[in-house]
Design an enzyme around this catalytic site. Sequence first.
Site, PDB file in Angstrom:
ATOM      1  N   GLU A  37       0.840  -1.215   0.000  1.00 56.44           N
ATOM      2  CA  GLU A  37       0.000   0.000   0.000  1.00 56.44           C
ATOM      3  C   GLU A  37       0.868   1.257   0.000  1.00 56.44           C
ATOM      4  O   GLU A  37       0.601   2.214  -0.724  1.00 56.44           O
ATOM      5  CB  GLU A  37      -0.937  -0.020   1.220  1.00 56.44           C
ATOM      6  CG  GLU A  37      -1.967  -1.139   1.116  1.00 56.44           C
ATOM      7  CD  GLU A  37      -2.921  -1.216   2.290  1.00 56.44           C
ATOM      8  OE1 GLU A  37      -2.451  -1.279   3.442  1.00 56.44           O
ATOM      9  OE2 GLU A  37      -4.144  -1.206   2.060  1.00 56.44           O
TER      10      GLU A  37
ATOM     11  N   GLU B 150      -3.386 -10.045   3.770  1.00 53.73           N
ATOM     12  CA  GLU B 150      -4.572  -9.739   4.574  1.00 53.73           C
ATOM     13  C   GLU B 150      -5.633 -10.836   4.415  1.00 53.73           C
ATOM     14  O   GLU B 150      -6.301 -11.211   5.380  1.00 53.73           O
ATOM     15  CB  GLU B 150      -5.175  -8.384   4.144  1.00 53.73           C
ATOM     16  CG  GLU B 150      -4.375  -7.169   4.586  1.00 53.73           C
ATOM     17  CD  GLU B 150      -3.282  -6.767   3.598  1.00 53.73           C
ATOM     18  OE1 GLU B 150      -2.845  -7.616   2.791  1.00 53.73           O
ATOM     19  OE2 GLU B 150      -2.854  -5.591   3.653  1.00 53.73           O
TER      20      GLU B 150
END
Length: 258
Positions: free
Chosen positions: A111, A131
Amino acid sequence: MKFKSLRFRQQGAIGILLLNRPAKRNALSDAMVAELDAMFASLPKGVKAVVLHGAGKHFCAGLDLAELSDRSAAEGVAHSRMWHRVFDRIQFGDVPVVAVLHGAVVGGGLELACVAHLRVAESNAFYALPEGQRGIFVGGGASVRVPRLIGAARMADMMFTGRVYSAEEGQATGLSTYLVPPGKGLAKGIELARRIADNAPGTNFALMHALPRIAELGQDAGLLMESLAAGIAQSEPEAKRRMKDFLEKRGAKVKRRG
Ligand code: 1HE
């Protein structure tokens, strides 16, 4: 400014920012995200581009999982919004950022990489969004920024199946735009940042602030915004000087590579 998990040095118009928590694979603790925020809020005068890289064997292992405490839904939302604020400040900040990627570029590390304006990958880099496997969802902007680089289908695959992309796959799909041998990323990042720092400020501003917004607009509004950005950029004295330089044979020609 003194930081615990970051190290910053300036080389002329370039700032070189190191994620410096190698024992924890540069995992992003809340304190480290706050340091990133403070760093980009107070870049030294004269810095026109930043190179971001990671200490040790990996760029960044993502969210510091040791801090993934027993948050309520509201606290989880607030935590994610805090990352969004800081990452937006970097993406829509004062200077372009070149990320140099090696080793793990995973979870929140990917990210952060996607916030940068340019990505240089060493061939030992690998990309994942674990995730999905950790039972959570991305919260640091991946669902907005990753699909814009590689498409929502590829991102969904990464999260559904735990798929890991190699550096070559990252280059082919658009996660990086430069692929270099191991150990060569920083030099390449600095070379590119120097070129960026040498651009007219109006060009860099339009690339950072207008282009990503134009890319989200429909054709009509997009073309109008392009005209506004073009009109402003070309009116700057620096742009006039550069065009005159070319016409008077002082400006560089565009050359074929190699
Ligand atoms: C960590 C973290 C971390 C390492 N938080 N401590 N991210 C992940 O799910 C990735 C988890 N990390 C890994 O898969 C691996 O650590 C790596 C592939 C990145 C590196 O492997 P390796 O063999 O070089 O290192 P290691 O032995 O696994 O880790 C070294 C130490 O770093 C170890 O601590 P130690 O005290 O036992 O030495 C690890 O526990 C620690 N460490 N990664 C905390 N991430 C806003 S939402 C974003 C959501 C996410 O980012 S989720 C994805 C999280």
